[in-house]
Design an enzyme around this catalytic site. Structure first.
Site, PDB file in Angstrom:
ATOM      1  N   CYS A  40      23.598  17.749  28.609  1.00 29.63           N
ATOM      2  CA  CYS A  40      22.642  18.352  27.648  1.00 29.63           C
ATOM      3  C   CYS A  40      21.510  17.535  27.274  1.00 29.63           C
ATOM      4  O   CYS A  40      20.514  17.943  26.726  1.00 29.63           O
ATOM      5  CB  CYS A  40      23.715  18.668  26.379  1.00 29.63           C
ATOM      6  SG  CYS A  40      25.074  19.573  26.994  1.00 29.63           S
ATOM      7  N   THR A 109      35.174  22.223  38.546  1.00 23.69           N
ATOM      8  CA  THR A 109      34.087  21.997  39.518  1.00 23.69           C
ATOM      9  C   THR A 109      32.633  22.117  38.893  1.00 23.69           C
ATOM     10  O   THR A 109      31.564  22.045  39.200  1.00 23.69           O
ATOM     11  CB  THR A 109      34.385  22.805  40.959  1.00 23.69           C
ATOM     12  OG1 THR A 109      34.435  24.034  40.277  1.00 23.69           O
ATOM     13  CG2 THR A 109      35.233  22.176  41.487  1.00 23.69           C
ATOM     14  N   ARG A 128      20.240  18.652  37.289  1.00 23.24           N
ATOM     15  CA  ARG A 128      21.544  18.688  36.501  1.00 23.24           C
ATOM     16  C   ARG A 128      22.512  18.004  36.351  1.00 23.24           C
ATOM     17  O   ARG A 128      23.339  17.831  35.499  1.00 23.24           O
ATOM     18  CB  ARG A 128      22.256  20.069  36.993  1.00 23.24           C
ATOM     19  CG  ARG A 128      21.432  21.540  37.334  1.00 23.24           C
ATOM     20  CD  ARG A 128      22.615  22.209  37.768  1.00 23.24           C
ATOM     21  NE  ARG A 128      23.659  22.729  37.285  1.00 23.24           N
ATOM     22  CZ  ARG A 128      23.974  23.161  36.163  1.00 23.24           C
ATOM     23  NH1 ARG A 128      22.987  23.638  35.352  1.00 23.24           N
ATOM     24  NH2 ARG A 128      25.277  23.308  35.784  1.00 23.24           N
ATOM     25  N   TYR A 274      45.522  24.895  36.876  1.00 22.16           N
ATOM     26  CA  TYR A 274      44.610  25.096  35.310  1.00 22.16           C
ATOM     27  C   TYR A 274      43.192  25.144  36.046  1.00 22.16           C
ATOM     28  O   TYR A 274      42.823  24.493  36.897  1.00 22.16           O
ATOM     29  CB  TYR A 274      44.832  24.242  34.395  1.00 22.16           C
ATOM     30  CG  TYR A 274      46.355  24.017  33.937  1.00 22.16           C
ATOM     31  CD1 TYR A 274      46.743  24.844  32.739  1.00 22.16           C
ATOM     32  CD2 TYR A 274      47.412  23.451  34.635  1.00 22.16           C
ATOM     33  CE1 TYR A 274      47.899  24.840  32.332  1.00 22.16           C
ATOM     34  CE2 TYR A 274      48.560  23.593  34.110  1.00 22.16           C
ATOM     35  CZ  TYR A 274      49.084  23.938  33.092  1.00 22.16           C
ATOM     36  OH  TYR A 274      50.295  24.273  32.505  1.00 22.16           O
ATOM     37  N   TYR A 421      22.576  26.662  -2.169  1.00 28.08           N
ATOM     38  CA  TYR A 421      21.126  26.851  -2.268  1.00 28.08           C
ATOM     39  C   TYR A 421      20.510  25.698  -3.417  1.00 28.08           C
ATOM     40  O   TYR A 421      21.170  25.194  -4.333  1.00 28.08           O
ATOM     41  CB  TYR A 421      20.951  28.018  -3.240  1.00 28.08           C
ATOM     42  CG  TYR A 421      19.601  27.848  -3.740  1.00 28.08           C
ATOM     43  CD1 TYR A 421      18.306  27.814  -3.261  1.00 28.08           C
ATOM     44  CD2 TYR A 421      19.423  27.795  -5.239  1.00 28.08           C
ATOM     45  CE1 TYR A 421      17.078  27.837  -3.875  1.00 28.08           C
ATOM     46  CE2 TYR A 421      18.393  27.912  -6.111  1.00 28.08           C
ATOM     47  CZ  TYR A 421      17.116  27.733  -5.131  1.00 28.08           C
ATOM     48  OH  TYR A 421      16.117  27.599  -5.927  1.00 28.08           O
TER      49      TYR A 421
END
Ligand SMILES: Cc1cc2nc3c(=O)[nH]c(=O)nc-3n(C[C@H](O)[C@H](O)[C@H](O)COP(=O)(O)OP(=O)(O)OC[C@H]3O[C@@H](n4cnc5c(N)ncnc54)[C@H](O)[C@@H]3O)c2cc1C
Length: 446
Positions: A40, A109, A128, A274, A421
């Site tokens: 990210c 993966t 990536r 899993y 607010y």
């Protein structure tokens, strides 16, 4: 316990299992050089928000090893034998192969970039991973490059385009769709396109790319609709697909193009197996079907749940609603639930309303525009989705909308929600309350 994949999902599983059972033998295989890295953060590293790629690593292989997780980086799992409970593992440095036994397995993966069917696209390295980002950034800085083309205008493509234009490159962003940011409806995406264009990004939509031209192994130009656009860098951000090959070969079930799990991240039919993260399908609470939504938020939670359940816990993952946020040029861009277009694609009838408001009281310095679009179910008035684009405050507000979607709140109830607010943060009626009121009116008139 064996873990395949050393990033968010896999290492969350390993770390959780370690915390819960200090005697358990845990071995993790990662084909890249790093563990627990933040993909990210890559656009911000490329853009120069920070220079040290180590800052993208939240826990190194050595840190895991010192906590008793036997991490093997540069090791690729090439086969899973679920009958023999054995993995085939290749050491990518020595090219040697060996087998490793396991009692429980966590399959994490992730996903891989899909190169579009454009001549020359297969020569472009996806950005990536941390090592790919380092290569990209080093080349860009070393060569004093001046122009780049980003293909694909989803949030990653747009974040990369912003990063590159911020570096002073001339950037063209190309998409074959007729709007940017396809996870937003076109009306909301238009505001994002305006922001990108006013930062100097050239946006080409409904564009057919004919070729990515290379010279000496480096990109040189992109040929689009007959125009040759110079490109010393090409970023491909045209989508990713879950990495399921090993799972499929081992006999694990797929759904929605990803590994099927139950709500405990267990792979049905295989005790002690899993799966978690970008490679799995998650239950979409609005669409009421499995969906593959690739986000770090889900990967971390699912990995933690897989690691806990693999060591005797009983935790369910409650599903996803597609909440996401990004900063694109001058706007924060956020979405949750389903968009109007996604509803139409799924055959769900909805009523939608969009409002333009301000991020602070009108008289307060620094106020700017914010658009909110809500999508609700006719009849019940239940909020099914929301999109926000604004100069600030989208992050604060999208999480309110996500909570409303999650709990199934009706827009009529949202209209009078007790939201905070003060003039520096909104008008006395928060844009969300205004949007809820407009959506309730639209529902009444529907
Ligand atoms: C540029 C970019 C920006 C992003 N920004 C955001 C954001 O702002 N917010 C957000 O929520 N998400 C974001 N994401 C998505 C997020 O990074 C992913 O959802 C998350 O990393 C998924 O984690 P994962 O562990 O499931 O998969 P991955 O991170 O893909 O990790 C899987 C790992 O498994 C390894 N592996 C695969 N196959 C094998 C094998 N056979 N043997 C050994 N190792 C193997 C891979 O090398 C990889 O390291 C972004 C992604 C990118 C690329």
């Amino acid at each position: 316990m064996a873990v395949i994949g050393g990033d968010a999902a896999g290492m969350s599983a390993a770390a959780t299992a370690r915390r819960r059972d200090s005697d358990l033998e845990i071995v993790a295989f990662e084909r890249g050089p790093y563990t627990s890295y933040s993909a990210c953060g890559i656009p911000y590293y490329i853009g120069g928000a920070f220079d040290d790629s180590d800052r993208l690593i939240s826990r190194s292989p050595d840190e895991f090893r010192s906590s008793g997780v036997d991490v093997h980086t540069r090791h690729e799992v090439t086969a899973i034998d679920l009958d023999q409970r054995e993995l085939t593992v290749r050491d990518l440095d020595t090219r040697s192969e060996r087998t490793e036994g396991f009692d429980t397995l966590v399959y994490a993966t992730g996903a891989e970039a899909v190169a579009p069917p454009i001549p020359g696209a297969d020569m472009v390295e996806p950005v990536r991973t941390v090592d790919a980002a380092e290569r990209f950034r080093n080349t860009m800085l070393r060569r004093d490059d001046t122009c780049a083309v980003v293909i694909g205008s989803g949030y990653i493509g747009m974040e990369m385009a912003e990063a590159l234009v911020g570096r002073g490159l001339s950037v063209t962003l190309i998409d074959r769709l007729d709007q940017v940011f396809p996870s937003l409806d076109a009306d909301m995406a238009g505001h994002v396109q305006d922001a990108a264009e006013s930062d100097g990004i050239r946006v080409l939509l409904s564009a057919e790319i004919e070729e990515i031209r290379h010279e000496g192994g480096r990109p040189r130009a992109v040929l689009v609709d007959g125009e040759e656009i110079p490109a010393q860098h090409v970023v491909l951000a045209t989508g990713v697909r879950p990495l399921t090959k090993l799972a499929e070969e081992a006999g694990l079930e797929l759904v929605a193009g990803a590994v099927r799990t139950d709500d405990h991240q267990r792979c049905p039919g295989f005790d002690g197996v899993y799966a978690a993260g970008d490679c799995v399908a998650s239950w979409h609470r609005v669409l009421k079907e499995p969906a593959n939504i690739q986000l770090g938020t889900h990967a971390n939670k699912q990995g933690r749940i897989a690691g806990a359940n693999a060591t005797g816990a009983d935790i369910a993952f409650p599903g996803v609603i597609g909440t996401a946020i990004s900063r694109i040029c001058r706007y924060e861009v956020a979405r949750t639930g389903i968009s109007e277009r996604e509803a139409a694609d799924a055959g769900i009838e909805v009523v939608a309303a969009e409002v333009k408001s301000t991020t602070r009281a009108g008289y307060y310095p620094g106020t700017g525009p914010i658009w909110v679009k809500l999508v609700a179910e006719p009849g019940s008035g239940r909020l099914l989705g929301g999109q926000i684009v604004g100069v600030e405050g989208a992050a604060k507000r999208i999480d309110v909308l996500a909570t409303c979607v999650w709990t199934g709140m009706a827009v009529s109830e949202m209209e009078l929600l007790d939201l905070a607010y003060a003039p520096p943060f909104s008008g006395v009626y928060d844009p969300l309350l205004v949007a809820a009121r407009e959506t309730a009116k639209a529902l009444a008139g529907a």
